[in-house]
Design a protein around this motif. Structure first.
Motif, PDB file in Angstrom:
ATOM      1  N   GLU A 100     -14.844  96.629  40.690  1.00  0.00           N
ATOM      2  CA  GLU A 100     -15.742  96.134  41.729  1.00  0.00           C
ATOM      3  C   GLU A 100     -15.084  94.970  42.464  1.00  0.00           C
ATOM      4  O   GLU A 100     -14.323  94.185  41.891  1.00  0.00           O
ATOM      5  CB  GLU A 100     -17.074  95.689  41.137  1.00  0.00           C
ATOM      6  N   GLY A 101     -15.414  94.859  43.741  1.00  0.00           N
ATOM      7  CA  GLY A 101     -14.795  93.837  44.566  1.00  0.00           C
ATOM      8  C   GLY A 101     -15.703  92.666  44.866  1.00  0.00           C
ATOM      9  O   GLY A 101     -16.930  92.792  44.852  1.00  0.00           O
ATOM     10  N   VAL A 102     -15.080  91.527  45.153  1.00  0.00           N
ATOM     11  CA  VAL A 102     -15.816  90.327  45.550  1.00  0.00           C
ATOM     12  C   VAL A 102     -15.194  89.771  46.828  1.00  0.00           C
ATOM     13  O   VAL A 102     -13.995  89.926  47.082  1.00  0.00           O
ATOM     14  CB  VAL A 102     -15.797  89.239  44.459  1.00  0.00           C
ATOM     15  N   VAL A 103     -16.033  89.151  47.636  1.00  0.00           N
ATOM     16  CA  VAL A 103     -15.580  88.394  48.795  1.00  0.00           C
ATOM     17  C   VAL A 103     -15.620  86.921  48.414  1.00  0.00           C
ATOM     18  O   VAL A 103     -16.694  86.379  48.117  1.00  0.00           O
ATOM     19  CB  VAL A 103     -16.487  88.637  50.021  1.00  0.00           C
ATOM     20  N   VAL A 104     -14.467  86.286  48.386  1.00  0.00           N
ATOM     21  CA  VAL A 104     -14.386  84.852  48.114  1.00  0.00           C
ATOM     22  C   VAL A 104     -14.566  84.136  49.454  1.00  0.00           C
ATOM     23  O   VAL A 104     -13.671  84.160  50.302  1.00  0.00           O
ATOM     24  CB  VAL A 104     -13.028  84.486  47.489  1.00  0.00           C
ATOM     25  N   HIS A 105     -15.736  83.536  49.656  1.00  0.00           N
ATOM     26  CA  HIS A 105     -16.009  82.902  50.947  1.00  0.00           C
ATOM     27  C   HIS A 105     -15.511  81.456  50.907  1.00  0.00           C
ATOM     28  O   HIS A 105     -16.205  80.539  50.478  1.00  0.00           O
ATOM     29  CB  HIS A 105     -17.488  82.957  51.313  1.00  0.00           C
ATOM     30  N   ILE A 106     -14.292  81.298  51.363  1.00  0.00           N
ATOM     31  CA  ILE A 106     -13.609  80.000  51.316  1.00  0.00           C
ATOM     32  C   ILE A 106     -14.386  78.945  52.079  1.00  0.00           C
ATOM     33  O   ILE A 106     -14.534  77.803  51.608  1.00  0.00           O
ATOM     34  CB  ILE A 106     -12.187  80.161  51.884  1.00  0.00           C
ATOM     35  N   ALA A 107     -14.892  79.293  53.257  1.00  0.00           N
ATOM     36  CA  ALA A 107     -15.599  78.315  54.077  1.00  0.00           C
ATOM     37  C   ALA A 107     -16.863  77.807  53.396  1.00  0.00           C
ATOM     38  O   ALA A 107     -17.208  76.623  53.481  1.00  0.00           O
ATOM     39  CB  ALA A 107     -15.944  78.926  55.434  1.00  0.00           C
ATOM     40  N   ALA A 108     -17.579  78.701  52.706  1.00  0.00           N
ATOM     41  CA  ALA A 108     -18.780  78.274  51.986  1.00  0.00           C
ATOM     42  C   ALA A 108     -18.419  77.398  50.799  1.00  0.00           C
ATOM     43  O   ALA A 108     -19.058  76.365  50.547  1.00  0.00           O
ATOM     44  CB  ALA A 108     -19.561  79.506  51.512  1.00  0.00           C
ATOM     45  N   GLN A 132     -11.242  82.223  56.536  1.00  0.00           N
ATOM     46  CA  GLN A 132     -12.603  81.959  56.069  1.00  0.00           C
ATOM     47  C   GLN A 132     -12.943  82.686  54.775  1.00  0.00           C
ATOM     48  O   GLN A 132     -13.780  82.225  54.011  1.00  0.00           O
ATOM     49  CB  GLN A 132     -13.594  82.370  57.154  1.00  0.00           C
ATOM     50  N   LEU A 133     -12.296  83.813  54.532  1.00  0.00           N
ATOM     51  CA  LEU A 133     -12.626  84.576  53.323  1.00  0.00           C
ATOM     52  C   LEU A 133     -11.461  85.467  52.924  1.00  0.00           C
ATOM     53  O   LEU A 133     -10.555  85.742  53.713  1.00  0.00           O
ATOM     54  CB  LEU A 133     -13.887  85.422  53.548  1.00  0.00           C
TER      55      LEU A 133
END
Length: 423
Positions: free
Chosen positions: A323-331, A302-303
């Motif tokens: 800085e970090g990012v969350v790549v929300h694949i499901a969104a 999902q991410l």
């Protein structure tokens, strides 16, 4: 209950975005992560998470990050698993090249990729077809059963174990360790003490197991990935012992856990959309497109996370180096800017070769594109063709099947179903 603060002020009500963010991460929303994801996507492309990372919810930003070499995947352990020290990382989180950047990522991935070439994967077709036939036979004989236990696990687990070189007697142990490791990919703050302990035990047991199995393969080499990697490690110039062990664990876990979820969530989606299963029966040539659509509609992963290698602007938000990012694949996979009617399952969506939709993010993009994607696609395609060929009817026996608590690698823990034969 008195909700006043020490200063006498009443705390502000959480915003709709705050609620959606909480819902996205809470285990109680595993059955439907898409509603809070949609609310966040509609509210904006970038949001700050409780983890201190920026959450990306739209396709354009997510695809851009995954494809760009300006973003590193080497910091996920520190971002999500601060409880694990650098010294413990190999034993506690044996992820090998999954969380590496070039050149180490390239070196290790190249070694494993030899087991997933088009020719190698194509050679597995007869064995996968045999397994699919046997599993569907067992399902039809049982009538009512747990699809996760009877089909979703045995198919990919057997294939990847045989590919790596894990004996049949050890498949069940490998499955249980893999489940605990997959749960352990979630952020530490979302895991119970029991889940932390289970991850640690599974990791150490896996490493111990492969040490012993490698010794056996050195004495009696076989035609499997483990023997091939052990021979490379013996040279001492390409692969260290720790890299060998973590690569074996990574290949085995990643080689079936996500496919288990694809099979379970994918078949449930088809049961909930019988018109789409009927379309597949009428047009079996749509099966490859259907697998891609199921990966878009219900992505097993999902991410994922990335960290910026330099300052940049993303979705109007300034992201500083490190800085970090969350790549929300499901969104991203349900972004209406990328896909027409994204909340609708359409098994023919990716069949259009003239004007195809954007590539879904179910297998990621860029240098971390899923190495086992061709194998996972083949396994699901063969299973769907077998169900169609046999005229199997499928019915879920509950409207609310249970989900694992996993946030990152999301899937059903059980799926009671009834199988029948229409012809």
């Amino acid at each position: 209950m008195d909700t006043a603060t020490d200063s006498g002020e009443t705390p502000a009500e959480p915003s709709a975005t705050d609620v959606a963010m909480a819902d996205l991460f809470l285990p109680t929303h595993r059955a439907d992560p898409y509603t809070p994801a949609r609310k966040l996507r509609e509210a904006g492309p970038v949001h700050r998470t409780p983890l201190g990372l920026h959450l990306l919810t739209r396709y354009a930003e997510c695809a851009s990050v995954l494809q760009s070499n300006d973003w590193s995947h080497a910091d996920e352990a520190g971002q999500l698993h601060p409880s694990v020290s650098a010294e413990e990382a190999a034993e506690e989180l044996p992820t090998s090249f999954l969380w590496m950047d070039p050149p180490d990522h390239t070196r290790l991935r190249t070694l494993v990729s030899k087991a997933f070439t088009p020719r190698t994967v194509a050679a597995l077709r007869p064995r996968i077809e045999q397994l699919a036939t046997e599993l569907v036979d067992a399902a039809l004989k049982a009538g009512e059963f747990d699809l996760i236990d009877l089909i979703a696990y045995p198919l990919p687990l057997t294939v990847v174990c045989e590919l790596v070189g894990v004996p049949a007697a050890d498949h069940k142990a490998a499955q249980l360790w893999s489940q605990d490791l997959a749960r352990g990919f979630d952020p530490d703050v979302l895991m119970t003490p029991e889940a932390h302990a289970a991850r640690s035990t599974a990791s150490r047991e896996f490493m111990r197991y492969f040490r012993e199995l490698i010794d056996r393969r050195r004495a009696e080499p076989a035609d499997d990935l483990l023997s091939a990697l052990a021979a490379v490690e013996d040279r001492g110039d390409v692969l260290t012992e720790t890299e060998l062990l973590t690569t074996c664990v990574t290949t085995l876990v990643a080689g079936h856990e996500t496919t288990v979820n694809l099979v379970g969530s994918g078949l449930l989606a088809l049961m909930r959309n019988p018109d789409q299963m009927a379309l597949l029966r009428e047009h079996p040539e749509y099966v490859p497109s259907a697998v891609d659509e199921l990966l878009r509609y219900e992505p097993p992963v999902q991410l994922t996370t990335r960290s910026a290698k330099r300052p940049m602007t993303l979705g109007g938000q300034r992201i500083e180096e490190g800085e970090g990012v969350v790549v929300h694949i499901a969104a991203a996979n349900r972004d209406p800017e990328a896909y027409r009617a994204p909340e609708r399952l359409d098994v023919a969506r990716f069949h259009d070769r003239i004007a195809p939709p954007p590539r879904h993010l179910g297998f990621s993009l860029g240098i971390h594109y899923c190495l086992g994607a061709p194998l996972a696609m083949l396994e699901m395609e063969i299973l769907l063709h077998e169900l169609i060929r046999r005229g199997v009817t499928m019915e879920a026996l509950t409207d609310e099947p249970p989900y694992k608590p996993n946030l990152v690698v999301r899937g059903l823990s059980a799926l009671p179903v009834r199988f029948g034969a229409s012809s």
